[in-house]
Design a protein around this motif. Structure first.
Motif, PDB file in Angstrom:
ATOM      1  N   GLY A  44       3.891  13.898  -2.668  1.00  0.00           N
ATOM      2  CA  GLY A  44       5.276  14.333  -2.793  1.00  0.00           C
ATOM      3  C   GLY A  44       6.239  13.213  -2.488  1.00  0.00           C
ATOM      4  N   LEU A  45       7.230  13.490  -1.657  1.00  0.00           N
ATOM      5  CA  LEU A  45       8.220  12.489  -1.295  1.00  0.00           C
ATOM      6  C   LEU A  45       7.814  11.678  -0.076  1.00  0.00           C
ATOM      7  N   GLY A  46       6.597  11.892   0.411  1.00  0.00           N
ATOM      8  CA  GLY A  46       6.052  11.025   1.441  1.00  0.00           C
ATOM      9  C   GLY A  46       6.489  11.323   2.857  1.00  0.00           C
ATOM     10  N   LEU A  53       1.960   6.864   8.872  1.00  0.00           N
ATOM     11  CA  LEU A  53       1.891   5.404   8.778  1.00  0.00           C
ATOM     12  C   LEU A  53       2.641   4.746   9.940  1.00  0.00           C
ATOM     13  N   ALA A  54       3.769   5.332  10.322  1.00  0.00           N
ATOM     14  CA  ALA A  54       4.526   4.786  11.446  1.00  0.00           C
ATOM     15  C   ALA A  54       3.775   4.960  12.765  1.00  0.00           C
ATOM     16  N   ALA A  55       3.071   6.075  12.911  1.00  0.00           N
ATOM     17  CA  ALA A  55       2.385   6.366  14.173  1.00  0.00           C
ATOM     18  C   ALA A  55       1.082   5.597  14.336  1.00  0.00           C
ATOM     19  N   HIS A  56       0.487   5.145  13.209  1.00  0.00           N
ATOM     20  CA  HIS A  56      -0.836   4.508  13.267  1.00  0.00           C
ATOM     21  C   HIS A  56      -0.777   3.168  12.533  1.00  0.00           C
ATOM     22  N   PRO A  57      -0.509   2.073  13.269  1.00  0.00           N
ATOM     23  CA  PRO A  57      -0.282   0.763  12.632  1.00  0.00           C
ATOM     24  C   PRO A  57      -1.473   0.205  11.870  1.00  0.00           C
ATOM     25  N   GLU A  58      -2.681   0.720  12.140  1.00  0.00           N
ATOM     26  CA  GLU A  58      -3.863   0.222  11.426  1.00  0.00           C
ATOM     27  C   GLU A  58      -4.281   1.148  10.282  1.00  0.00           C
ATOM     28  N   LEU A  59      -3.482   2.154  10.017  1.00  0.00           N
ATOM     29  CA  LEU A  59      -3.833   3.156   9.009  1.00  0.00           C
ATOM     30  C   LEU A  59      -3.557   2.652   7.591  1.00  0.00           C
ATOM     31  N   THR A  60      -4.520   2.861   6.707  1.00  0.00           N
ATOM     32  CA  THR A  60      -4.323   2.703   5.263  1.00  0.00           C
ATOM     33  C   THR A  60      -4.240   4.085   4.646  1.00  0.00           C
ATOM     34  N   GLY A  75       7.139   5.818  -3.234  1.00  0.00           N
ATOM     35  CA  GLY A  75       6.935   4.381  -3.123  1.00  0.00           C
ATOM     36  C   GLY A  75       8.135   3.680  -2.514  1.00  0.00           C
ATOM     37  N   ARG A  76       9.336   4.124  -2.888  1.00  0.00           N
ATOM     38  CA  ARG A  76      10.543   3.548  -2.290  1.00  0.00           C
ATOM     39  C   ARG A  76      10.618   3.898  -0.802  1.00  0.00           C
ATOM     40  N   ARG A  77      10.357   5.142  -0.490  1.00  0.00           N
ATOM     41  CA  ARG A  77      10.446   5.579   0.903  1.00  0.00           C
ATOM     42  C   ARG A  77       9.442   4.846   1.789  1.00  0.00           C
ATOM     43  N   LEU A  78       8.276   4.551   1.244  1.00  0.00           N
ATOM     44  CA  LEU A  78       7.192   3.957   2.022  1.00  0.00           C
ATOM     45  C   LEU A  78       7.071   2.456   1.789  1.00  0.00           C
ATOM     46  N   ALA A  79       8.112   1.835   1.270  1.00  0.00           N
ATOM     47  CA  ALA A  79       8.051   0.410   0.909  1.00  0.00           C
ATOM     48  C   ALA A  79       7.695  -0.474   2.104  1.00  0.00           C
ATOM     49  N   ALA A  80       8.110  -0.079   3.289  1.00  0.00           N
ATOM     50  CA  ALA A  80       7.823  -0.884   4.484  1.00  0.00           C
ATOM     51  C   ALA A  80       6.331  -0.933   4.792  1.00  0.00           C
ATOM     52  N   TYR A  81       5.575  -0.012   4.219  1.00  0.00           N
ATOM     53  CA  TYR A  81       4.131   0.061   4.481  1.00  0.00           C
ATOM     54  C   TYR A  81       3.321  -0.312   3.244  1.00  0.00           C
ATOM     55  N   ALA A  82       3.922  -1.042   2.327  1.00  0.00           N
ATOM     56  CA  ALA A  82       3.287  -1.298   1.038  1.00  0.00           C
ATOM     57  C   ALA A  82       1.935  -1.973   1.166  1.00  0.00           C
ATOM     58  N   LEU A  85      -0.789   0.793   1.678  1.00  0.00           N
ATOM     59  CA  LEU A  85      -0.545   1.978   0.859  1.00  0.00           C
ATOM     60  C   LEU A  85      -1.118   1.803  -0.537  1.00  0.00           C
ATOM     61  N   HIS A  86      -1.838   2.826  -1.002  1.00  0.00           N
ATOM     62  CA  HIS A  86      -2.307   2.894  -2.389  1.00  0.00           C
ATOM     63  C   HIS A  86      -1.725   4.163  -3.010  1.00  0.00           C
ATOM     64  N   LEU A  87      -0.913   4.025  -4.044  1.00  0.00           N
ATOM     65  CA  LEU A  87      -0.348   5.166  -4.752  1.00  0.00           C
ATOM     66  C   LEU A  87      -1.154   5.418  -6.020  1.00  0.00           C
ATOM     67  N   VAL A  88      -1.562   6.670  -6.218  1.00  0.00           N
ATOM     68  CA  VAL A  88      -2.435   7.014  -7.340  1.00  0.00           C
ATOM     69  C   VAL A  88      -1.827   8.193  -8.103  1.00  0.00           C
ATOM     70  N   HIS A  89      -1.617   8.009  -9.403  1.00  0.00           N
ATOM     71  CA  HIS A  89      -1.132   9.093 -10.253  1.00  0.00           C
ATOM     72  C   HIS A  89      -2.327   9.940 -10.682  1.00  0.00           C
ATOM     73  N   ALA A  90      -2.538  11.030  -9.970  1.00  0.00           N
ATOM     74  CA  ALA A  90      -3.712  11.864 -10.236  1.00  0.00           C
ATOM     75  C   ALA A  90      -3.528  13.227  -9.605  1.00  0.00           C
ATOM     76  N   VAL A  91      -4.157  14.224 -10.202  1.00  0.00           N
ATOM     77  CA  VAL A  91      -4.285  15.539  -9.583  1.00  0.00           C
ATOM     78  C   VAL A  91      -5.296  15.430  -8.448  1.00  0.00           C
ATOM     79  N   TYR A  92      -5.152  16.258  -7.430  1.00  0.00           N
ATOM     80  CA  TYR A  92      -5.993  16.100  -6.245  1.00  0.00           C
ATOM     81  C   TYR A  92      -7.465  16.396  -6.471  1.00  0.00           C
TER      82      TYR A  92
END
Length: 325
Positions: A44-46, A53-60, A75-82, A85-92
């Protein structure tokens, strides 16, 4: 994802992650203090993703969403964690394939926040809301697949009745399906206002006075059918559980009784011992794969609902892997 449950958007709670504190607390033991991997299967909007991501600095974080607009905004909202972060266009239901493509063999956490997102609900042109007139679209991925108008105008009456009954739990499914059939012989149904008017005429007045908005269940049923939500969920939850490493955790937020029952059944199967019931001891390798972290399904608190009315129908379930498959 910043989710809602019922197909309408008449609340001020836009883009507020549902049960954020509880989700964070449940996932924390699997993510804290080490390089962990989390799949947010409904990015969604992340909102949830940003907090984790903010709470866990070693999290991917691997974020899946079928909606390309949501992926762009997240992607814009989470740019600081790029770099994490892996963004995938897919159904779950493509969790396994997505992880394989990324070269990830196992993950430490999975989050599902089901239903329709605030982004989709609050955008008039997407056609999810029965309170605003728009094209009858309802596709979570507007680049592919049939629309709600296609369903209404082409499905046989018995199939329409089944969808309304099973996915919307609509008492008057037969009356509504017949009314749709009469209307579409004159002209195709293309706009949400047309459908709402039809539903007001088809649902008995007594039910309208006591049963909520007469369009709520029909819009929900159409959305589930258009997006194949239950079929996708039926494949996605087992795949997510299989992807979890030992001590990995899954959290699922469901807003519809059918979704919640599917999750409940799959978790119940995974926490069951596979040792024959007539044996006095647990056979090695036959114990439960998972343990439940919640007692049944957890609703939102009154305080959460007051802050975020879209949490009113949420049911949360969570589990932890206790042994390798």
């Amino acid at each position: 994802m910043d989710r809602t449950s019922d197909g309408d958007g008449d609340t001020p709670a836009r883009h507020v992650p549902v049960l954020l504190d509880r989700v964070s607390a449940l996932l924390a033991p699997a993510l804290t203090g080490r390089p962990a991997v989390l799949v947010d299967a409904t990015l969604g909007l992340g909102g949830h993703a940003a907090a984790l991501l903010a709470a866990h600095p070693e999290l991917t974080l691997v974020g899946l969403d079928r909606d390309p607009q949501a992926l762009e905004l997240a992607g814009r909202r989470l740019a600081a964690y790029a770099d994490r972060l892996h963004l995938v266009h897919a159904v779950y239901d493509r969790i396994a394939e997505s992880l394989e493509e990324l070269g990830i063999e196992a993950v430490d956490g999975v989050l599902f926040d089901l239903g329709v997102s605030s982004l989709q609900l609050d955008a008039d042109e997407r056609g999810f809301s029965y309170s605003r007139d728009a094209d009858l679209d309802m596709r979570m991925d507007p680049t592919t697949g049939p629309t709600a108008a296609d369903v209404l105008n082409t499905y046989p009456v018995p199939e329409l009745r089944r969808i309304l009954r099973d996915y919307g739990e609509e008492r008057f499914a037969g009356r509504i399906a017949s009314a749709v059939d009469r209307a579409r012989t004159k002209a195709p149904l293309t706009r949400s206002a047309e459908l709402v008017e039809l539903l007001y005429a088809a649902v008995p007045a007594a039910s309208r006075r006591t049963g909520g908005h007469p369009a709520k269940r029909t819009f929900q049923a159409l959305r589930i059918e258009v997006n194949g939500e239950l079929d996708a969920l039926g494949a996605a939850v087992p795949a997510a559980l299989d992807a979890l490493a030992p001590q990995g955790r899954i959290v699922v937020l469901a807003y519809h009784s059918l979704e919640d029952r599917m999750v409940k059944r799959e978790l119940a199967e995974r926490v069951r011992s596979r040792t024959p019931v007539d044996l006095p001891v647990e056979l090695p390798g036959h114990g439960p794969e998972f343990r439940l972290l919640t007692r049944g399904s957890e609703p939102a608190t009154d305080a959460e609902i007051e802050e975020n009315p879209r949490a009113a129908s949420v049911r949360l379930r969570a589990a932890e892997r206790v042994a390798a498959a």
